[in-house]
Write a protein that holds these residues in place. Sequence first.
Motif, mmCIF file in Angstrom:
data_model
loop_
_atom_site.group_PDB
_atom_site.id
_atom_site.type_symbol
_atom_site.label_atom_id
_atom_site.label_comp_id
_atom_site.label_asym_id
_atom_site.label_seq_id
_atom_site.Cartn_x
_atom_site.Cartn_y
_atom_site.Cartn_z
ATOM 1 N N VAL A 53 -13.908 -8.913 36.446
ATOM 2 C CA VAL A 53 -15.256 -9.106 35.908
ATOM 3 C C VAL A 53 -15.633 -10.578 35.966
ATOM 4 O O VAL A 53 -14.888 -11.439 35.496
ATOM 5 C CB VAL A 53 -15.353 -8.665 34.428
ATOM 6 C CG1 VAL A 53 -16.803 -8.746 33.949
ATOM 7 C CG2 VAL A 53 -14.817 -7.285 34.238
ATOM 8 N N CYS A 61 -20.693 -8.705 35.809
ATOM 9 C CA CYS A 61 -20.558 -7.767 34.698
ATOM 10 C C CYS A 61 -21.877 -7.033 34.487
ATOM 11 O O CYS A 61 -22.930 -7.661 34.364
ATOM 12 C CB CYS A 61 -20.172 -8.502 33.433
ATOM 13 S SG CYS A 61 -20.015 -7.380 32.043
ATOM 14 N N PHE A 77 -14.849 -11.876 30.255
ATOM 15 C CA PHE A 77 -15.654 -10.755 29.802
ATOM 16 C C PHE A 77 -15.564 -10.717 28.297
ATOM 17 O O PHE A 77 -14.817 -11.455 27.683
ATOM 18 C CB PHE A 77 -15.142 -9.446 30.400
ATOM 19 C CG PHE A 77 -13.742 -9.096 29.987
ATOM 20 C CD1 PHE A 77 -12.671 -9.551 30.733
ATOM 21 C CD2 PHE A 77 -13.491 -8.342 28.847
ATOM 22 C CE1 PHE A 77 -11.367 -9.243 30.346
ATOM 23 C CE2 PHE A 77 -12.201 -8.037 28.469
ATOM 24 C CZ PHE A 77 -11.138 -8.498 29.217
ATOM 25 N N VAL A 85 -18.149 -1.860 31.518
ATOM 26 C CA VAL A 85 -17.357 -1.618 32.724
ATOM 27 C C VAL A 85 -16.622 -0.281 32.603
ATOM 28 O O VAL A 85 -16.631 0.541 33.528
ATOM 29 C CB VAL A 85 -16.351 -2.769 32.944
ATOM 30 C CG1 VAL A 85 -15.339 -2.395 34.008
ATOM 31 C CG2 VAL A 85 -17.096 -4.040 33.329
ATOM 32 N N THR A 514 -19.115 -1.777 40.005
ATOM 33 C CA THR A 514 -17.662 -1.902 40.152
ATOM 34 C C THR A 514 -17.167 -1.228 41.425
ATOM 35 O O THR A 514 -16.022 -1.407 41.820
ATOM 36 C CB THR A 514 -16.949 -1.244 38.950
ATOM 37 O OG1 THR A 514 -17.464 0.090 38.806
ATOM 38 C CG2 THR A 514 -17.212 -2.002 37.664
#
Length: 758
Positions: A53, A61, A77, A85, A514
């Motif tokens: 991240v 993020c 993060f 996430v 992601t």
Amino acid sequence: MATKPPTGDPVQDAPRVGPARHTAAGLPAVAHSLAVARQQMGVRRTAQTLLKVNQKNGFDCPGCAWPEGDHRHTAEFCENGAKAVAEEATLRRVTPEFFAAHPLPVLAARSGYWLGQQGRITHPMYLPEGADHYEPVTWERAFGIIAEELRALASPDEAVFYTSGRTSNEAAFLLQLFAREFGTNNLPDCSNMCHESSGSALTETIGIGKGSVSLKDLHRADLIIIAGQNPGTNHPRMLSALEKAKSAGARIISVNPLPEAGLERFKNPQTPHGMLRGTPLTDLFLQIRIGGDQALFRLLNKLVLQTAGAVDEAFVREHTHGYEEFAAAAREADWDRTLAATGLDRAAIEEALAMVLASKRTIVCWAMGLTQHKHSVPTIREIVNFLLLRGNIGRTGAGVCPVRGHSNVQGDRTMGIFERPPAAFLDALDKEFSITSPRHHGYDVVRSIRALRDGDAKVFFAMGGNFVAATPDTEVTEAAMRRARLTVHVSTKLNRSHAVTGTRALILPTLGRTDKDVQASGKQFVTVEDSMSMVHASRGNLTPASPHLLSEPAIIARLARAVLGTGSATPWEEFEKDYATIRDRISRVVPGFEDFNARITHPGGFTLPHAPRDERRFPTATGRANFTAAPVEHPELPDGRLLLQTLRSHDQYNTTIYGLDDRYRGIEGGRRVVLVNPDDARDLGLADGAYTDLVSEWKDGVERRAPGFRVVHYPTARGCAAAYYPETNVLVPLDSTADTSNTPASKSVVVRFENVQG
Ligand SMILES: Nc1nc2c(c(=O)[nH]1)N[C@H]1C(S)=C(S)[C@@H](COP(=O)(O)OP(=O)(O)OC[C@H]3O[C@@H](n4cnc5c(=O)[nH]c(N)nc54)[C@H](O)[C@@H]3O)O[C@H]1N2
Ligand SMILES: Nc1nc2c(c(=O)[nH]1)N[C@H]1C(S)=C(S)[C@@H](COP(=O)(O)OP(=O)(O)OC[C@H]3O[C@@H](n4cnc5c(=O)[nH]c(N)nc54)[C@H](O)[C@@H]3O)O[C@H]1N2
Ligand SMILES: [Mo]
């Protein structure tokens, strides 16, 4: 692996209330985020994602738009970023079998929390007319259905294309291009409900609707005023910047009806010292009444004007316009009226003034507590007056800092997602693509709902988001959506908007931040812009949730080909194959993106130009920074009513509910709570633990009711109440919006209490 979806609807809304916290973050937060992540992703994927991240070679993020610093920790993060996430990288799946087992009425009866917990959507799904199940559909057929409905419209303006703020620059650019080639500016976005008031106020006064500070400015400020924002929950990484500013000597004033834990004290899990002791952040807490901010800043401005030597006269003379008129209005401010509007006492305002006068470099940060009121635009303009008076724009350590929400909401707007695009943008777009964009304005969010309600819009297409849950007046909005001929949602996860559909509906599942994105030319990355105008790359590294997902740029490119056919000379196929070709076009259309493909390879990206910040140049109508002199407004409350603000708990991301706790506020296991000042509660006969209906009052006389809220005695300002969104959106009247920006006034809802039990 503990990745099974919960069975049945686990939402037993049974709030338990304990003491509120006075410190944010720290080890419990990290432990909590890892536990949430493991539940959704298992151990291996947790390590694979959380370490990537916000790293320079990783993904941005999806949590919020707060920028990353130059120096990055291994774990850059925060607790809530980790939850965002985990929510996306979950191993749970929503498959065609799931839809076969869950007819539409069943989905419509489930809570938003339950829907979100089911996992990532794996296949494109279609709800035919009259059917009560979604069924799998090929991508080709899905695009064919949309093309059919769009071509059948009497005018392109009968289609609405909504964007939520996670969409990348590349996808946003393609979407607005497609909409304009198709022939409409109906490009509402979540920003219409979010920072539109900031954009409106800033564009008029300083010439650009974006914040003027960088992280370095925050670190160097003498005074940071944080008004209407809860960073401990919504921008946790901001707390590290505030901690750094404090250690360099900055002072902080918080202006808020609620004492928010994150603003009281911060334990930084990334420094051993921070972990041990924690840093007190707020030096002065102004516990303001909801909607009192314009009055507060107006009086502070008067007091500054009255202090010899306090005004930066050289700056005012050289760079501003409208000073005399503003000063005359400010001199009218009076103590009694301000004390009534704000609920503050004289000593507190005098203390604030002393801090303001002692500061050479002042920054004002704000978020939804300022933008979602009827008089939000004049309130933010008054903050601009406040900063201009002492020359606090366009110099180190000073400036305006509207803290954005969604991780690319600012970038989406930069890319042209806007229902009222400036002519210069359309001219550049038309020239680059040899098209003729429509020049008349499109619908924003509220106007889109009205158009759907009135039958003036018939196709609704959403690039992400959860439109029916995020918008006001839930019953009106849902009925409006049901009138549409076709509703289409490009989504990662299931939500309420998939269950409240038009005659026909499509769900188009897509890659998230992601996920690895591989196209014909190889692995792709996308770009985003943060709250401080930094543009950088984002690369996912996970195997996508299913082989049937398409990326957002691919979905728009294929949709455009299906709809526009040979009528379009735009190379949609190339765009899908290689996103660098999209960035080439952006570099020629959007100012500040020159040489985009080369500059984006720089680790950490580049900063977009900002005339007031960079050169104290103000590209406004007058060519100067504009002082403004609006009349002071504040909400008036009839007897026996409170002013309700609808806000976020610690366990949610907008309409995505991660869990049922709001740890810092001491609430567990339920969301239907209303926070009321104990003295107001006594006057209104609301015992702590009693249950009540909330009924909102608006001049149209329509009854809007949210039943069954547990009363919590909580130290909010007098006359004010707070409850979570989206459960309370049913109470926000569609027509109750901010002047100029048309943002729903979801922080100023007049409510009374009925059916009080216990
Ligand atoms: N974890 C997490 N992070 C998020 C989000 C999320 O839902 N969860 N949402 C993202 C998005 S899209 C956004 S826009 C931001 C939202 O970030 P925030 O604006 O911090 O979110 P809210 O919960 O709406 O909080 C509003 C704050 O303003 C205060 N307030 C309310 N009315 C007034 C007023 O009249 N005057 C003053 N001075 N204060 C007032 C409230 O007490 C509260 O502290 O966060 C982003 N980040
Ligand atoms: N009463 C009240 N109402 C409010 C607010 C308030 O404070 N009070 N706040 C307003 C604000 S500030 C905002 S920003 C809006 C938010 O409005 P929206 O942005 O419309 O809502 P979200 O809940 O953020 O959208 C979540 C959904 O986005 C989808 N999604 C997540 N990631 C991706 C992705 O990468 N791609 C795609 N295509 N889809 C994805 C998922 O399906 C998920 O269910 O709500 C507004 N509404
Ligand atoms: Mo937002």
